[in-house]
Design a protein around this motif. Structure first.
Motif, mmCIF file in Angstrom:
data_model
loop_
_atom_site.group_PDB
_atom_site.id
_atom_site.type_symbol
_atom_site.label_atom_id
_atom_site.label_comp_id
_atom_site.label_asym_id
_atom_site.label_seq_id
_atom_site.Cartn_x
_atom_site.Cartn_y
_atom_site.Cartn_z
ATOM 1 N N ALA A 23 0.834 -1.211 0.000
ATOM 2 C CA ALA A 23 0.000 0.000 0.000
ATOM 3 C C ALA A 23 0.865 1.255 0.000
ATOM 4 O O ALA A 23 0.552 2.248 -0.666
ATOM 5 C CB ALA A 23 -0.927 -0.003 1.221
ATOM 6 N N TYR A 24 1.980 1.207 0.735
ATOM 7 C CA TYR A 24 2.898 2.348 0.822
ATOM 8 C C TYR A 24 3.491 2.675 -0.544
ATOM 9 O O TYR A 24 3.442 3.823 -1.012
ATOM 10 C CB TYR A 24 3.999 2.013 1.829
ATOM 11 C CG TYR A 24 5.131 3.003 1.901
ATOM 12 C CD1 TYR A 24 4.950 4.266 2.461
ATOM 13 C CD2 TYR A 24 6.407 2.666 1.436
ATOM 14 C CE1 TYR A 24 5.996 5.174 2.537
ATOM 15 C CE2 TYR A 24 7.452 3.563 1.507
ATOM 16 C CZ TYR A 24 7.244 4.814 2.061
ATOM 17 O OH TYR A 24 8.286 5.706 2.128
ATOM 18 N N PHE A 25 4.047 1.647 -1.205
ATOM 19 C CA PHE A 25 4.675 1.886 -2.505
ATOM 20 C C PHE A 25 3.631 2.239 -3.560
ATOM 21 O O PHE A 25 3.831 3.148 -4.366
ATOM 22 C CB PHE A 25 5.467 0.641 -2.941
ATOM 23 C CG PHE A 25 6.272 0.852 -4.193
ATOM 24 C CD1 PHE A 25 7.560 1.350 -4.125
ATOM 25 C CD2 PHE A 25 5.740 0.556 -5.446
ATOM 26 C CE1 PHE A 25 8.311 1.552 -5.280
ATOM 27 C CE2 PHE A 25 6.472 0.755 -6.601
ATOM 28 C CZ PHE A 25 7.762 1.251 -6.519
ATOM 29 N N MET A 26 2.514 1.517 -3.571
ATOM 30 C CA MET A 26 1.500 1.749 -4.595
ATOM 31 C C MET A 26 0.863 3.124 -4.476
ATOM 32 O O MET A 26 0.488 3.732 -5.485
ATOM 33 C CB MET A 26 0.421 0.680 -4.525
ATOM 34 C CG MET A 26 0.838 -0.660 -5.111
ATOM 35 S SD MET A 26 1.369 -0.544 -6.846
ATOM 36 C CE MET A 26 -0.111 0.108 -7.623
ATOM 37 N N SER A 27 0.723 3.651 -3.263
ATOM 38 C CA SER A 27 0.163 4.995 -3.101
ATOM 39 C C SER A 27 1.080 6.038 -3.738
ATOM 40 O O SER A 27 0.608 6.975 -4.401
ATOM 41 C CB SER A 27 -0.059 5.311 -1.619
ATOM 42 O OG SER A 27 1.175 5.378 -0.914
ATOM 43 N N LYS A 28 2.385 5.850 -3.569
ATOM 44 C CA LYS A 28 3.338 6.778 -4.171
ATOM 45 C C LYS A 28 3.376 6.613 -5.694
ATOM 46 O O LYS A 28 3.437 7.599 -6.441
ATOM 47 C CB LYS A 28 4.733 6.561 -3.566
ATOM 48 C CG LYS A 28 4.796 6.947 -2.091
ATOM 49 C CD LYS A 28 6.187 6.789 -1.525
ATOM 50 C CE LYS A 28 6.238 7.267 -0.081
ATOM 51 N NZ LYS A 28 5.912 8.698 0.078
ATOM 52 N N TRP A 29 3.356 5.352 -6.153
ATOM 53 C CA TRP A 29 3.358 5.094 -7.595
ATOM 54 C C TRP A 29 2.095 5.648 -8.252
ATOM 55 O O TRP A 29 2.150 6.255 -9.317
ATOM 56 C CB TRP A 29 3.467 3.592 -7.840
ATOM 57 C CG TRP A 29 3.548 3.227 -9.291
ATOM 58 C CD1 TRP A 29 4.682 3.119 -10.051
ATOM 59 C CD2 TRP A 29 2.460 2.913 -10.176
ATOM 60 N NE1 TRP A 29 4.370 2.769 -11.354
ATOM 61 C CE2 TRP A 29 3.009 2.634 -11.450
ATOM 62 C CE3 TRP A 29 1.081 2.843 -10.009
ATOM 63 C CZ2 TRP A 29 2.219 2.291 -12.548
ATOM 64 C CZ3 TRP A 29 0.281 2.508 -11.100
ATOM 65 C CH2 TRP A 29 0.847 2.232 -12.352
ATOM 66 N N MET A 30 0.959 5.446 -7.591
ATOM 67 C CA MET A 30 -0.314 5.903 -8.158
ATOM 68 C C MET A 30 -0.353 7.425 -8.265
ATOM 69 O O MET A 30 -0.758 7.973 -9.299
ATOM 70 C CB MET A 30 -1.467 5.410 -7.291
ATOM 71 C CG MET A 30 -2.850 5.695 -7.881
ATOM 72 S SD MET A 30 -3.201 4.712 -9.349
ATOM 73 C CE MET A 30 -3.373 3.080 -8.623
ATOM 74 N N MET A 31 0.052 8.140 -7.208
ATOM 75 C CA MET A 31 0.000 9.595 -7.248
ATOM 76 C C MET A 31 0.986 10.157 -8.259
ATOM 77 O O MET A 31 0.655 11.085 -9.015
ATOM 78 C CB MET A 31 0.279 10.158 -5.850
ATOM 79 C CG MET A 31 0.113 11.672 -5.752
ATOM 80 S SD MET A 31 -1.512 12.263 -6.314
ATOM 81 C CE MET A 31 -2.592 11.438 -5.151
ATOM 82 N N ALA A 32 2.191 9.600 -8.312
ATOM 83 C CA ALA A 32 3.176 10.062 -9.297
ATOM 84 C C ALA A 32 2.680 9.797 -10.711
ATOM 85 O O ALA A 32 2.855 10.634 -11.609
ATOM 86 C CB ALA A 32 4.518 9.377 -9.057
ATOM 87 N N SER A 33 2.050 8.654 -10.929
ATOM 88 C CA SER A 33 1.539 8.314 -12.252
ATOM 89 C C SER A 33 0.401 9.237 -12.663
ATOM 90 O O SER A 33 0.322 9.674 -13.821
ATOM 91 C CB SER A 33 1.055 6.855 -12.277
ATOM 92 O OG SER A 33 2.121 5.967 -12.026
ATOM 93 N N ILE A 34 -0.494 9.538 -11.732
ATOM 94 C CA ILE A 34 -1.618 10.436 -12.040
ATOM 95 C C ILE A 34 -1.111 11.809 -12.463
ATOM 96 O O ILE A 34 -1.553 12.377 -13.475
ATOM 97 C CB ILE A 34 -2.558 10.550 -10.827
ATOM 98 C CG1 ILE A 34 -3.313 9.229 -10.617
ATOM 99 C CG2 ILE A 34 -3.547 11.703 -11.007
ATOM 100 C CD1 ILE A 34 -4.109 9.177 -9.325
ATOM 101 N N ILE A 35 -0.167 12.355 -11.704
ATOM 102 C CA ILE A 35 0.353 13.684 -12.024
ATOM 103 C C ILE A 35 1.126 13.655 -13.338
ATOM 104 O O ILE A 35 1.006 14.574 -14.165
ATOM 105 C CB ILE A 35 1.230 14.203 -10.869
ATOM 106 C CG1 ILE A 35 0.368 14.438 -9.626
ATOM 107 C CG2 ILE A 35 1.955 15.492 -11.267
ATOM 108 C CD1 ILE A 35 1.138 14.854 -8.402
ATOM 109 N N ALA A 36 1.924 12.599 -13.549
ATOM 110 C CA ALA A 36 2.701 12.502 -14.788
ATOM 111 C C ALA A 36 1.786 12.391 -16.003
ATOM 112 O O ALA A 36 1.990 13.080 -17.017
ATOM 113 C CB ALA A 36 3.645 11.309 -14.720
ATOM 114 N N LEU A 37 0.765 11.536 -15.921
ATOM 115 C CA LEU A 37 -0.147 11.367 -17.059
ATOM 116 C C LEU A 37 -0.978 12.627 -17.283
ATOM 117 O O LEU A 37 -1.224 13.019 -18.436
ATOM 118 C CB LEU A 37 -1.057 10.164 -16.827
ATOM 119 C CG LEU A 37 -0.374 8.793 -16.828
ATOM 120 C CD1 LEU A 37 -1.402 7.691 -16.615
ATOM 121 C CD2 LEU A 37 0.371 8.553 -18.139
#
Length: 261
Positions: free
Chosen positions: A113-127
């Motif tokens: 959950a820790y890693f995926m929350s960071k990956w998800m937010m970074a991906s949303i902003i990047a996309l």
């Protein structure tokens, strides 16, 4: 799932507080606008600052609208990837080095959950940044050079979005692995640049590769890529992203003990 939702709220507030949610899309929009505008006014720019002899007439072939959008993607391949690496190089490594991760690690923490929350937010902003930048470039290209087929444009942007997700996965993996943000940025950028350099030199021998995605994205604006090679490359990329996420989760847990107290 509850912990993931809580961590996502944390990431959302953090990206609001450090303005990443605003300045990253703004930079991508600026890059998207600059390419068509600069190409359109290039003769006037050179005429005003070029110190050319009197009577010199500059003639440039008018680029096709599709070429302008490919040039926008080229800007993202250089400056865009650098911006993303600098923005997210300290996502995990920076928290460990500063000691702020201790506040999380002392509690029962789900590292997926820790890693995926960071990956998800970074991906949303990047996309979000990439799509806003492409749409801005598309709009000004339409005004100054002419229209581009919307279906081809959507395929172009979607294919490049998959490449961006791969880049984000590499950056966050490096941040989970390296002891500080600087090394994370150097590793991720070095890995991306070297792999692209190898592909540019030897890529004719392997049509199926995640490294081909930017080229396949550009091909959608023309006659389109070879369908089989494209879908195989997209499938391999999805599997590679999943593997990088899994390795990032493992390294996040393994490196937790190195957190500065």
């Amino acid at each position: 799932m509850k912990q993931f939702a809580i961590l996502m709220k944390k990431e959302w507030r953090e990206n609001l507080r450090n303005f990443k949610l605003f300045w990253i899309p703004a930079v991508f929009i600026l890059l998207g606008i600059m390419e068509p505008v600069t190409n359109y006014f290039l003769p006037q720019i050179l005429d005003s600052v070029g110190n050319l002899p009197e009577g010199t007439v500059l003639e440039f072939p008018t680029p096709e609208p599709e070429q302008i959008l490919v040039a926008v993607m080229g800007q993202y391949q250089l400056l865009g990837l650098l911006i993303l690496a600098l923005a997210y190089m300290g996502t995990i490594a920076g928290e460990r080095r500063s000691g702020t991760a201790t506040l999380l690690y002392v509690r029962p923490l789900s590292f997926p959950a820790y890693f995926m929350s960071k990956w998800m937010m970074a991906s949303i902003i990047a996309l979000l940044s990439v799509w806003l930048g492409f749409l801005s470039g598309y709009y000004y290209t339409y005004l100054l050079f002419g229209g581009v087929d919307l279906t081809g444009f959507a395929q172009f942007a979607a294919t490049y979005s998959l490449w961006i997700l791969l880049v984000i996965s590499i950056i966050l993996l490096a941040s989970a692995w390296m002891p500080n943000a600087g090394l994370a940025a150097a590793f991720s950028l070095g890995m991306i640049v070297i792999s692209q350099l190898v592909d540019s030199l030897l890529g004719t021998y392997w049509p199926i590769s995640p490294l081909k995605l930017p080229a396949y994205a550009a091909a959608w604006l023309g006659s389109g890529p070879v369908t089989g090679d494209f879908w195989w490359s997209a499938g391999v990329t999805v599997l590679l992203i999943a593997a990088l996420i899994g390795l990032g989760i493992f390294l996040s847990a393994k490196k937790a003990a190195t957190t500065k107290v």
